[in-house]
Scaffold this motif. Structure first.
Motif, PDB file in Angstrom:
ATOM      1  N   VAL A 168     -51.506 -46.741 -24.192  1.00  0.00           N
ATOM      2  CA  VAL A 168     -52.366 -47.076 -25.326  1.00  0.00           C
ATOM      3  C   VAL A 168     -53.816 -46.781 -24.968  1.00  0.00           C
ATOM      4  CG1 VAL A 168     -53.087 -48.845 -26.967  1.00  0.00           C
ATOM      5  CG2 VAL A 168     -50.772 -48.921 -25.995  1.00  0.00           C
ATOM      6  N   ASN A 169     -54.411 -45.828 -25.676  1.00  0.00           N
ATOM      7  CA  ASN A 169     -55.842 -45.559 -25.550  1.00  0.00           C
ATOM      8  C   ASN A 169     -56.556 -46.445 -26.562  1.00  0.00           C
ATOM      9  OD1 ASN A 169     -58.495 -44.422 -26.087  1.00  0.00           O
ATOM     10  ND2 ASN A 169     -57.842 -42.625 -24.924  1.00  0.00           N
ATOM     11  N   MET A 170     -57.218 -47.485 -26.083  1.00  0.00           N
ATOM     12  CA  MET A 170     -57.765 -48.488 -26.984  1.00  0.00           C
ATOM     13  C   MET A 170     -58.933 -47.961 -27.817  1.00  0.00           C
ATOM     14  SD  MET A 170     -55.740 -51.013 -26.657  1.00  0.00           S
ATOM     15  CE  MET A 170     -56.354 -52.662 -26.992  1.00  0.00           C
ATOM     16  N   GLU A 171     -59.711 -47.041 -27.281  1.00  0.00           N
ATOM     17  CA  GLU A 171     -60.799 -46.472 -28.080  1.00  0.00           C
ATOM     18  C   GLU A 171     -60.233 -45.715 -29.274  1.00  0.00           C
ATOM     19  OE1 GLU A 171     -63.757 -44.261 -26.058  1.00  0.00           O
ATOM     20  OE2 GLU A 171     -64.326 -45.906 -24.718  1.00  0.00           O
ATOM     21  N   GLU A 172     -59.178 -44.951 -29.051  1.00  0.00           N
ATOM     22  CA  GLU A 172     -58.559 -44.238 -30.162  1.00  0.00           C
ATOM     23  C   GLU A 172     -57.885 -45.209 -31.118  1.00  0.00           C
ATOM     24  OE1 GLU A 172     -55.952 -41.290 -28.599  1.00  0.00           O
ATOM     25  OE2 GLU A 172     -57.579 -40.086 -27.730  1.00  0.00           O
ATOM     26  N   ARG A 173     -57.220 -46.213 -30.550  1.00  0.00           N
ATOM     27  CA  ARG A 173     -56.523 -47.201 -31.386  1.00  0.00           C
ATOM     28  C   ARG A 173     -57.504 -47.929 -32.297  1.00  0.00           C
ATOM     29  NH1 ARG A 173     -54.775 -50.325 -34.263  1.00  0.00           N
ATOM     30  NH2 ARG A 173     -52.846 -51.561 -34.220  1.00  0.00           N
ATOM     31  N   TYR A 174     -58.726 -48.142 -31.830  1.00  0.00           N
ATOM     32  CA  TYR A 174     -59.742 -48.838 -32.612  1.00  0.00           C
ATOM     33  C   TYR A 174     -60.698 -47.867 -33.319  1.00  0.00           C
ATOM     34  CZ  TYR A 174     -58.225 -53.385 -30.984  1.00  0.00           C
ATOM     35  OH  TYR A 174     -57.479 -54.518 -30.757  1.00  0.00           O
ATOM     36  N   LEU A 175     -60.314 -46.590 -33.354  1.00  0.00           N
ATOM     37  CA  LEU A 175     -61.022 -45.550 -34.116  1.00  0.00           C
ATOM     38  C   LEU A 175     -62.461 -45.335 -33.656  1.00  0.00           C
ATOM     39  CD1 LEU A 175     -59.770 -46.294 -37.755  1.00  0.00           C
ATOM     40  CD2 LEU A 175     -58.706 -44.889 -35.987  1.00  0.00           C
TER      41      LEU A 175
END
Length: 260
Positions: A168-175
């Motif tokens: 999980v890439n959190m920066e991508e997940r949180y846009l």
């Protein structure tokens, strides 16, 4: 918010890969909870009670309006909602409120918590968010391998295989890239019908419950489950002001059994 959700694919049924995704989503929510509220424990933040009640209600109402302005099933705010989003991200500047800290409005049985981050503080938040997610996911994989890796059951093996593949890439997940490069405003929410207030305060924040909810609402020395149970809803608003990345967190907590 349960700390150890049921995750046995034998008892839950359904697609093992989907169960693995659900478990990772649960871990993501815990990572967000820690990254949002650990400031007093990790980042020299302080709890500041006495927040202006009129401003608290105004922010609450604006967040509720923004929640209705999300595009479809996404957390992206539509164009008509940009004005409210921009104003909320700028409140700390207008009111000269320190960022990083937890600004609290409370009355018996009800607490509102506000926190703003800007610039480098946002970068630190994402780093901490990713670290929490990585640690939780790797810990989950190891626990499942140790506890069930020896089983020959096909569903368990499929579940473990799906879990091993999860990243999980959190920066991508949180846009975050779209916020920074595309000028989007994004509002995420997290809801728990019951969160253990002692867990939130003592384990996550590193403070006594009365520091957050006040002495009148804090659980007694020997609490019941009902004493510890609070409704919890977290709003996470993200966007840019000029070239500066900003975040505004608003958490609403209400003691179990209290009237809305």
């Amino acid at each position: 918010m349960r700390e150890e959700p049921e995750q046995d694919p034998e008892s839950r049924g359904g697609d093992p890969a989907e169960l693995a995704r659900e478990r990772v989503e649960e871990l993501r929510m815990h990572a967000q909870l820690y990254a949002t509220f650990e400031g007093t424990r990790k980042l020299d933040a302080v709890v500041r009670p006495g927040f202006d009640p009129k401003l608290a209600r105004d922010i609450q109402q604006r967040m509720a309006r923004l929640e209705k302005r999300k595009v479809g099933e996404t957390p992206v705010i539509d164009q008509p909602g940009h004005r409210d989003a921009s104003r909320l991200l700028n409140v700390f500047k207008v009111r000269r409120l320190p960022t990083n800290d937890y600004h609290v409005y409370r009355r018996p049985g009800e607490v509102m918590v506000f926190r703003w981050l800007a610039g480098d503080q946002v970068q630190t938040f994402y780093e901490r968010l990713q670290a929490h997610m990585d640690a939780a996911l790797e810990g989950e994989k190891e626990d499942q391998r140790n506890a069930h890796g020896w089983k020959q059951d096909a569903r368990w093996q499929a579940y473990l295989a799906a879990l091993e593949k999860m990243r999980v890439n959190m920066e991508e997940r949180y846009l975050r890239p779209l916020i920074r490069d595309g000028g989007l405003y994004v509002l995420s929410t997290q809801v728990a019908d019951e969160i253990n207030i002692s867990f939130l305060c003592e384990q996550v924040m590193g403070i006594a419950p009365e520091e957050l909810v006040g002495a009148a609402s804090a659980p007694p020395d020997v609490p019941t489950e009902n004493d510890l149970a609070w409704f919890f809803k977290l709003f996470s608003l993200r966007g840019m002001k000029g070239r500066t990345e900003r975040m505004c967190f608003f958490a609403y907590l209400q003691k179990a059994g209290e009237e809305w």
